[in-house]
Design a protein around this motif. Structure first.
Motif, PDB file in Angstrom:
ATOM      1  N   UNK A 127       0.837  -1.196   0.000  1.00  0.00           N
ATOM      2  CA  UNK A 127       0.000   0.000   0.000  1.00  0.00           C
ATOM      3  C   UNK A 127       0.869   1.242   0.000  1.00  0.00           C
ATOM      4  N   UNK A 128       0.502   2.189  -0.830  1.00  0.00           N
ATOM      5  CA  UNK A 128       1.165   3.487  -0.842  1.00  0.00           C
ATOM      6  C   UNK A 128       0.704   4.308   0.348  1.00  0.00           C
ATOM      7  N   UNK A 129       1.345   5.419   0.569  1.00  0.00           N
ATOM      8  CA  UNK A 129       0.826   6.370   1.542  1.00  0.00           C
ATOM      9  C   UNK A 129      -0.376   7.083   0.949  1.00  0.00           C
ATOM     10  N   UNK A 130      -1.230   7.610   1.778  1.00  0.00           N
ATOM     11  CA  UNK A 130      -2.410   8.320   1.306  1.00  0.00           C
ATOM     12  C   UNK A 130      -2.060   9.695   0.760  1.00  0.00           C
ATOM     13  N   UNK A 131      -2.810  10.132  -0.225  1.00  0.00           N
ATOM     14  CA  UNK A 131      -2.607  11.447  -0.834  1.00  0.00           C
ATOM     15  C   UNK A 131      -3.954  12.126  -1.066  1.00  0.00           C
ATOM     16  N   UNK A 132      -3.985  13.436  -0.867  1.00  0.00           N
ATOM     17  CA  UNK A 132      -5.186  14.203  -1.177  1.00  0.00           C
ATOM     18  C   UNK A 132      -5.326  14.401  -2.684  1.00  0.00           C
ATOM     19  N   UNK A 152     -16.132  -3.491  -0.739  1.00  0.00           N
ATOM     20  CA  UNK A 152     -14.987  -4.164  -1.351  1.00  0.00           C
ATOM     21  C   UNK A 152     -14.270  -3.282  -2.386  1.00  0.00           C
ATOM     22  N   UNK A 153     -13.775  -2.104  -1.983  1.00  0.00           N
ATOM     23  CA  UNK A 153     -13.118  -1.195  -2.945  1.00  0.00           C
ATOM     24  C   UNK A 153     -11.809  -1.778  -3.478  1.00  0.00           C
ATOM     25  N   UNK A 154     -11.526  -1.455  -4.746  1.00  0.00           N
ATOM     26  CA  UNK A 154     -10.288  -1.891  -5.390  1.00  0.00           C
ATOM     27  C   UNK A 154      -9.383  -0.684  -5.578  1.00  0.00           C
ATOM     28  N   UNK A 155      -8.195  -0.730  -4.997  1.00  0.00           N
ATOM     29  CA  UNK A 155      -7.279   0.408  -5.000  1.00  0.00           C
ATOM     30  C   UNK A 155      -6.290   0.312  -6.167  1.00  0.00           C
ATOM     31  N   UNK A 202     -12.528   5.781   2.770  1.00  0.00           N
ATOM     32  CA  UNK A 202     -13.615   6.514   3.432  1.00  0.00           C
ATOM     33  C   UNK A 202     -13.202   7.088   4.779  1.00  0.00           C
ATOM     34  N   UNK A 203     -12.363   6.354   5.523  1.00  0.00           N
ATOM     35  CA  UNK A 203     -12.066   6.778   6.897  1.00  0.00           C
ATOM     36  C   UNK A 203     -11.172   8.028   6.972  1.00  0.00           C
ATOM     37  N   UNK A 204     -10.317   8.270   5.982  1.00  0.00           N
ATOM     38  CA  UNK A 204      -9.447   9.450   6.044  1.00  0.00           C
ATOM     39  C   UNK A 204      -9.569  10.354   4.820  1.00  0.00           C
ATOM     40  N   UNK A 205     -10.429   9.973   3.867  1.00  0.00           N
ATOM     41  CA  UNK A 205     -10.698  10.780   2.677  1.00  0.00           C
ATOM     42  C   UNK A 205      -9.433  11.016   1.847  1.00  0.00           C
ATOM     43  N   UNK A 206      -8.529  10.018   1.816  1.00  0.00           N
ATOM     44  CA  UNK A 206      -7.315  10.111   1.017  1.00  0.00           C
ATOM     45  C   UNK A 206      -7.280   8.983  -0.016  1.00  0.00           C
ATOM     46  N   UNK A 207      -6.535   9.262  -1.112  1.00  0.00           N
ATOM     47  CA  UNK A 207      -6.403   8.287  -2.197  1.00  0.00           C
ATOM     48  C   UNK A 207      -5.199   7.377  -1.963  1.00  0.00           C
ATOM     49  N   UNK A 208      -5.373   6.082  -2.274  1.00  0.00           N
ATOM     50  CA  UNK A 208      -4.318   5.092  -2.122  1.00  0.00           C
ATOM     51  C   UNK A 208      -4.198   4.246  -3.392  1.00  0.00           C
ATOM     52  N   UNK A 209      -3.012   3.670  -3.556  1.00  0.00           N
ATOM     53  CA  UNK A 209      -2.818   2.625  -4.561  1.00  0.00           C
ATOM     54  C   UNK A 209      -2.328   1.391  -3.817  1.00  0.00           C
ATOM     55  N   UNK A 210      -2.980   0.265  -4.061  1.00  0.00           N
ATOM     56  CA  UNK A 210      -2.588  -0.988  -3.420  1.00  0.00           C
ATOM     57  C   UNK A 210      -2.425  -2.074  -4.483  1.00  0.00           C
ATOM     58  N   UNK A 211      -1.318  -2.796  -4.409  1.00  0.00           N
ATOM     59  CA  UNK A 211      -1.027  -3.857  -5.379  1.00  0.00           C
ATOM     60  C   UNK A 211      -0.872  -5.177  -4.646  1.00  0.00           C
ATOM     61  N   UNK A 212      -1.538  -6.182  -5.179  1.00  0.00           N
ATOM     62  CA  UNK A 212      -1.517  -7.503  -4.575  1.00  0.00           C
ATOM     63  C   UNK A 212      -0.351  -8.358  -5.084  1.00  0.00           C
ATOM     64  N   UNK A 213      -0.151  -8.362  -6.414  1.00  0.00           N
ATOM     65  CA  UNK A 213       0.859  -9.248  -6.991  1.00  0.00           C
ATOM     66  C   UNK A 213       1.416  -8.653  -8.273  1.00  0.00           C
ATOM     67  N   UNK A 214       2.716  -8.890  -8.528  1.00  0.00           N
ATOM     68  CA  UNK A 214       3.401  -8.403  -9.726  1.00  0.00           C
ATOM     69  C   UNK A 214       4.226  -9.534 -10.330  1.00  0.00           C
ATOM     70  N   UNK A 215       4.191  -9.624 -11.651  1.00  0.00           N
ATOM     71  CA  UNK A 215       5.040 -10.566 -12.374  1.00  0.00           C
ATOM     72  C   UNK A 215       5.676  -9.850 -13.563  1.00  0.00           C
ATOM     73  N   UNK A 216       6.946 -10.148 -13.825  1.00  0.00           N
ATOM     74  CA  UNK A 216       7.648  -9.662 -15.017  1.00  0.00           C
ATOM     75  C   UNK A 216       7.959 -10.896 -15.855  1.00  0.00           C
ATOM     76  N   UNK A 217       7.232 -11.051 -16.964  1.00  0.00           N
ATOM     77  CA  UNK A 217       7.294 -12.279 -17.740  1.00  0.00           C
ATOM     78  C   UNK A 217       8.299 -12.165 -18.890  1.00  0.00           C
ATOM     79  N   UNK A 218       9.152 -13.161 -19.002  1.00  0.00           N
ATOM     80  CA  UNK A 218      10.144 -13.208 -20.070  1.00  0.00           C
ATOM     81  C   UNK A 218      11.093 -14.356 -19.854  1.00  0.00           C
TER      82      UNK A 218
END
Length: 378
Positions: free
Chosen positions: A150-155, A190-193, A272-288
């Motif tokens: 999770x990133x830090x929250x941003x206005x 169930x929000x998706x960030x 909703x609780x702090x009215x800030x925007x976040x980006x959250x990533x569950x999984x990353x793959x670099x295919x090659x």
């Protein structure tokens, strides 16, 4: 047969060069070089294999020179006596290396996730519970606990984030990158960030190897000046869906230096609780697929020297031969260290190439438990 003629000699050098440069398949150049000694000399002398390789993969033009490790010292000493012989040997070496490199890049080798370890995130909200290391684990839960970065929250919803990873080889062919946004199934609705869009960079770190590892990697992240990028992808739109989204590159890209950075641009979901925007990533793959152990890279940032190293004896090898450096994982712990080691020991399918056409060479077989505070925000 008594009246055979060589069209290279009949057409002349300039016209013949125009004809040969129309070829867009490296294998055709190898076939041409096997027709006759004169044709081979013409292909080698004009550097067609190197020119075509650099045209198809412009990133390779960053190399200042190429070397062949494990060659004949006696032959090199003998060639040193004659400048013309040394020049011809250099042309022959470049022909062999770039022809085989093109083959390896185009080869339908088994594709896999090439990430070795996570280097840094531009921000992390709750370290270590929501660290970038969690993105190496498939799925949104590990041992019944949420697993995500999770990133830090941003206005400001326009603030971007960067996730940076080290690959298992300093030289790899990358076809696509997969990213799964995190769905906060413990929050109402169930929000998706997810991010609005993504962009990818490939290159190497200008810092020393010991920097950017351990606890420091989870700080505010590195600045743009800490990396040298040789490839930057177009921008891709990201869907606000809890699936592993695939972003196919316009063409296979060569990652020189083994560092891939994911830029997550724009924020969609506000908590909703702090009215800030976040980006959250569950999984990353670099295919090659990695080009090691047959190829390696030497980087000297201070001298501006970037060397492509070829190990002929490593063709088809699973274990780096003596004298060839192996890729060691960065500092990691627990399950992440085990997963990184498994990735490092991934097998490379044996393959064959017509080595006789590349200079009279013999044919050879050429996923830590993390704490959880119940939300992706503060």
């Amino acid at each position: 047969m008594d009246h055979c003629w060589d069209f290279v000699e009949v057409l002349g050098r300039d016209t013949s060069i125009s004809v040969f440069t129309l070829l867009d398949d490296p294998a055709d150049l190898v076939r041409l070089s096997s027709v006759s000694r004169s044709w081979r000399r013409f292909v080698v002398a004009n550097g067609f294999s190197k020119s075509l390789c650099l045209t198809r993969w412009p990133e390779l033009s960053n190399f200042t020179r190429v070397v062949e490790v494990g060659g004949s010292v006696e032959a090199e000493a003998a060639n040193a006596e004659s400048s013309s012989s040394a020049e011809w040997e250099n042309l022959e070496r470049e022909h062999r290396i770039y022809a085989y490199l093109s083959y390896c890049i185009d080869s339908p080798m088994g594709k896999r996730d090439c990430i070795l370890v996570a280097i840094s995130a531009s921000s992390t909200d709750n370290y270590p519970d929501e660290s970038i290391d969690n993105t190496l684990q498939p799925g949104e839960r590990v041992h019944m606990r949420p697993s995500y970065w999770s990133s830090k929250g941003e206005k400001d919803p326009c603030v971007s984030e960067m996730l940076t990873y080290q690959l298992c080889s300093k030289l790899s062919v990358i076809d696509e990158i997969r990213i799964q946004p995190f769905r906060a199934y413990f929050q109402y609705g169930y929000p998706i960030y997810s991010a609005k869009s993504v962009r990818f960079r490939m290159g190497w770190s200008s810092l020393h190897q010991e920097q950017g590892t351990g606890a420091s990697k989870h700080a505010a992240g590195h600045s743009a000046d800490d990396y040298i990028w040789t490839y930057v992808s177009p921008e891709f739109q990201m869907a606000q869906e809890n699936i592993l989204q695939s972003f196919k590159l316009p063409r296979p890209a060569i990652c020189i230096g083994g560092v891939v950075q994911i830029e997550l641009m724009g924020r969609v979901q506000r908590q909703e609780m702090d009215d800030q925007y976040y980006i959250c990533v569950c999984h990353v793959q670099v295919i090659g697929h990695p080009l090691a152990p047959a190829f390696d890279v030497d980087i000297n940032n201070s001298a501006g020297d970037l060397v492509l190293k070829h190990f002929p004896v490593a063709r088809g090898c699973k274990i780096p031969p003596e004298g060839m450096p192996s890729e060691e994982p960065r500092e990691s712990s627990g399950w992440h260290a085990i997963a990184a080691r498994i990735r490092q020991l991934g097998t490379v399918r044996n393959h064959a190439i017509i080595g006789a056409l590349l200079g009279n060479l013999p044919v050879d077989d050429f996923d830590d438990d993390n704490g959880f505070d119940g939300e992706p925000g503060p």
